[in-house]
Write an enzyme that holds these catalytic residues in place. Sequence first.
Site, mmCIF file in Angstrom:
data_model
loop_
_atom_site.group_PDB
_atom_site.id
_atom_site.type_symbol
_atom_site.label_atom_id
_atom_site.label_comp_id
_atom_site.label_asym_id
_atom_site.label_seq_id
_atom_site.Cartn_x
_atom_site.Cartn_y
_atom_site.Cartn_z
ATOM 1 N N GLU A 206 -25.807 3.032 92.839
ATOM 2 C CA GLU A 206 -26.220 1.638 92.542
ATOM 3 C C GLU A 206 -25.950 1.277 91.085
ATOM 4 O OE1 GLU A 206 -26.680 -0.203 94.899
ATOM 5 O OE2 GLU A 206 -27.349 1.115 96.519
HETATM 6 C C1 LIG Z 1 -24.542 10.537 97.131
HETATM 7 C C2 LIG Z 1 -23.869 9.237 96.802
HETATM 8 C C3 LIG Z 1 -24.127 8.119 97.585
HETATM 9 C C4 LIG Z 1 -23.459 6.917 97.322
HETATM 10 N N1 LIG Z 1 -23.646 5.838 98.161
HETATM 11 C C5 LIG Z 1 -22.826 4.753 98.032
HETATM 12 C C6 LIG Z 1 -22.825 3.709 99.017
HETATM 13 O O1 LIG Z 1 -23.600 3.732 99.987
HETATM 14 N N2 LIG Z 1 -21.961 2.678 98.858
HETATM 15 C C7 LIG Z 1 -21.097 2.602 97.812
HETATM 16 O O2 LIG Z 1 -20.327 1.653 97.745
HETATM 17 N N3 LIG Z 1 -21.089 3.561 96.853
HETATM 18 C C8 LIG Z 1 -21.914 4.636 96.938
HETATM 19 N N4 LIG Z 1 -21.881 5.634 95.990
HETATM 20 C C9 LIG Z 1 -20.989 5.508 94.866
HETATM 21 C C10 LIG Z 1 -21.715 5.284 93.534
HETATM 22 O O3 LIG Z 1 -22.257 3.999 93.493
HETATM 23 C C11 LIG Z 1 -20.692 5.569 92.413
HETATM 24 O O4 LIG Z 1 -20.459 6.966 92.425
HETATM 25 C C12 LIG Z 1 -21.168 5.114 91.062
HETATM 26 O O5 LIG Z 1 -21.214 3.707 91.010
HETATM 27 C C13 LIG Z 1 -20.275 5.625 89.922
HETATM 28 O O6 LIG Z 1 -18.918 5.474 90.188
HETATM 29 P P1 LIG Z 1 -17.938 6.728 89.978
HETATM 30 O O7 LIG Z 1 -18.498 7.851 90.727
HETATM 31 O O8 LIG Z 1 -16.559 6.299 90.290
HETATM 32 O O9 LIG Z 1 -18.047 7.076 88.447
HETATM 33 P P2 LIG Z 1 -17.228 6.375 87.249
HETATM 34 O O10 LIG Z 1 -17.271 4.893 87.411
HETATM 35 O O11 LIG Z 1 -15.924 7.025 87.122
HETATM 36 O O12 LIG Z 1 -18.142 6.758 86.019
HETATM 37 C C14 LIG Z 1 -18.063 8.027 85.353
HETATM 38 C C15 LIG Z 1 -18.852 7.920 84.048
HETATM 39 O O13 LIG Z 1 -18.248 6.928 83.204
HETATM 40 C C16 LIG Z 1 -19.188 5.951 82.846
HETATM 41 N N5 LIG Z 1 -18.581 4.622 82.797
HETATM 42 C C17 LIG Z 1 -17.689 4.084 83.645
HETATM 43 N N6 LIG Z 1 -17.406 2.830 83.269
HETATM 44 C C18 LIG Z 1 -18.140 2.561 82.174
HETATM 45 C C19 LIG Z 1 -18.308 1.436 81.318
HETATM 46 N N7 LIG Z 1 -17.688 0.286 81.543
HETATM 47 N N8 LIG Z 1 -19.177 1.539 80.284
HETATM 48 C C20 LIG Z 1 -19.847 2.677 80.057
HETATM 49 N N9 LIG Z 1 -19.735 3.774 80.829
HETATM 50 C C21 LIG Z 1 -18.889 3.714 81.868
HETATM 51 C C22 LIG Z 1 -20.272 6.009 83.932
HETATM 52 O O14 LIG Z 1 -21.515 5.530 83.450
HETATM 53 C C23 LIG Z 1 -20.300 7.487 84.253
HETATM 54 O O15 LIG Z 1 -21.113 8.133 83.313
HETATM 55 C C24 LIG Z 1 -22.578 6.826 96.223
HETATM 56 C C25 LIG Z 1 -22.360 7.944 95.411
HETATM 57 C C26 LIG Z 1 -22.966 9.134 95.696
HETATM 58 C C27 LIG Z 1 -22.647 10.334 94.832
#
Ligand SMILES: Cc1cc2nc3c(=O)[nH]c(=O)nc-3n(C[C@H](O)[C@H](O)[C@H](O)COP(=O)(O)OP(=O)(O)OC[C@H]3O[C@@H](n4cnc5c(N)ncnc54)[C@H](O)[C@@H]3O)c2cc1C
Length: 623
Positions: A443
């Site tokens: 989220e």
């Molecule tokens: C168990 C689980 C359940 C999930 N359920 C759902 C679901 O039901 N539906 C759905 O759509 N998604 C779901 N997700 C996805 C989840 O919302 C994302 O994993 C999350 O939003 C982060 O995206 P990412 O993993 O690509 O990390 P990234 O976006 O690659 O982030 C990696 C790091 O970089 C930082 N970062 C990235 N961009 C910025 C910025 N602009 N400024 C500062 N820091 C930044 C982040 O804070 C983080 O620390 C789920 C994930 C998991 C692990």
Amino acid sequence: MGNLLVNIRDQKFLLYEQFNIESLFKESKFEEYSKEVMDNVFNEAEKMAVRVIAPTRKAGDKEGCTLKDGQVFVPDCYHDASKKFSEAGWSSACADPEAGGQGMPNVLHKACCELFGSAHYAFSLYQFASSGAANLIENYGTETQKVKYMYNMRSYKWGGTQCMTESNAGSDVGALSTTAKRLPDGKFSISGTKIFISEGDHNLTPNIIHTVLARIEGDPQGTKGLSMFIVPKIRVNEDGSLGEPNDVKPLKVEEKMGFHGNGTCILSFGEEGNCIGELLGEERAGIKIMFGLINEQRLYSALHGLSHASGAYEQSVKYAKERIQSALVSKKPIPNPKPVPIIQHPDVRYTLTWMKSYLEGIRALTYLTALCTDMTAVSKQEKERAKWNGLLDLLTPVCKAFSSDRAMEICSAAMDIHGGYGYMSEYPIEQYLRDAKIACIYEGTNGIQAFDLVWRKMDRNEGEYMRILLGFIEDTIKTSKNIEKLKAFGSYLQDATLEFTQLTEQMRKWKNENDYIIPILYAKPYLTIFGDLIVGWLLMQAAEIAINKLNVIYAEAGVEKAEMKQMELAKERTDVAFYQGKVASAMFFISNVLPTVKTRCESIMRGDKSAINLNEESFGYWF
Ligand SMILES: Cc1cc2nc3c(=O)[nH]c(=O)nc-3n(C[C@H](O)[C@H](O)[C@H](O)COP(=O)(O)OP(=O)(O)OC[C@H]3O[C@@H](n4cnc5c(N)ncnc54)[C@H](O)[C@@H]3O)c2cc1C
């Protein structure tokens, strides 16, 4: 005897005594509610949590969810529990009755969800998420879509999901590449792969309604070009019956650190070019629709953290009272020293009190945030509505990030209390710790929450909502000055408020002077300081109420001036023990945590930019 999930007495204190939610029942929207109804609701919620949901926790973790022949299977024990949970209508209880809910105040509903989450959040999320997807259809769907999908999702006849994330589009949702191609009948052919989708596929319900963010062919790149679609797993005929499968396939159940009880899936849409979706709301309004839901979803993430912290704390108290280890330290040698329950050791007491005060603080913060939605709903004047909605917007990122981060620390401290046994899976702590972490990430990561606070929420309406909140804190400081026992603590709270106000001014200045990188760099520590201040305030407010109650009880018992006797009374009377505990939480937190606000504010004010200026090469990984 506690239920080892949540301290219901503290929940009731917050709802009845601190937030006085009975005043909501004067409004026509909630006129069917009363204190008696609330008590019944709590009783039923506790029974559901303890008898129905908690028994699924171990199986969810050990068996997990498995993909076989294109279908995800949940542990067998889920089926009966899910039926009982949905028949009682819990997950949608706060939706309006016309939309398939029970019109329950959100704050009461979220208190019940704390119980369900503490019993087993990964299981409960199946229905919470379905209700969240139904909210989207309620707010943006046509009447036909509501009839076709929403009511079945509310009753959990069908499941529901939210599908945004893709391998290259996590925090940057605008980068997603799932496409929607127009079909002659006005529907769309959906094609793409979503990852990490919670309860993305399962065999609990015969159909799952996915809400999917995608880009209509030809629409602009970035978030502005996104639209929202309703994509059922099984197509739904016009008469509501189930039709053909819709070319939505689970490719994998993700292997995770914890949260095994919830099947997190990679989902492919339209692998065979035959996935049909219906537009939800207007074209290119996808991001607006998603944001319409985000406050509620982030509140659930806070609850996710809170409920794990809650269970971990209750277990720790029980363990600390039962585990006998080591004699008490003494300056004089004692013949045959006897080992004592570990709750008597000062370090264990320190840790438990730290856990207790933060737990009560994040519970109060989470309920207050939920209450803002109820206050918005019942406000008759536009100005009042805008105020509560503005406070909701301001509090949401803090509530999500601060509660989930502190919850992790509370679960970790619970493991310390349990010693080596806490690391063993025969005790529930290690599962709480593993299952809690995802609340910090999904989220919107907690880093993104901090950015949201500093970049958008802190200054919204020229800082009006921040001023209103600080005004609430000032009011509590003023009343604390009239209570002898709290005077000094009121001053600490005042100092911390002043430091935070000055820091906020400086953050604003940096933003206006185009030195905007500094507030973004320090967004996380800023959010944490803000969270600590809010918790300090809410604990102080609770302590004021508790002291007033205690004074009446002490007077009735004739022990107003006898401190020893007052402490003795707590051994006989649970109400005295509870209120004394509330006062101690506030005093501990305000004297141990709040004074650190000053130094933390000062260090941000220095505006050190080493983290920004450092060459990426210097971070290393090849050294
Ligand atoms: C168990 C689980 C359940 C999930 N359920 C759902 C679901 O039901 N539906 C759905 O759509 N998604 C779901 N997700 C996805 C989840 O919302 C994302 O994993 C999350 O939003 C982060 O995206 P990412 O993993 O690509 O990390 P990234 O976006 O690659 O982030 C990696 C790091 O970089 C930082 N970062 C990235 N961009 C910025 C910025 N602009 N400024 C500062 N820091 C930044 C982040 O804070 C983080 O620390 C789920 C994930 C998991 C692990």
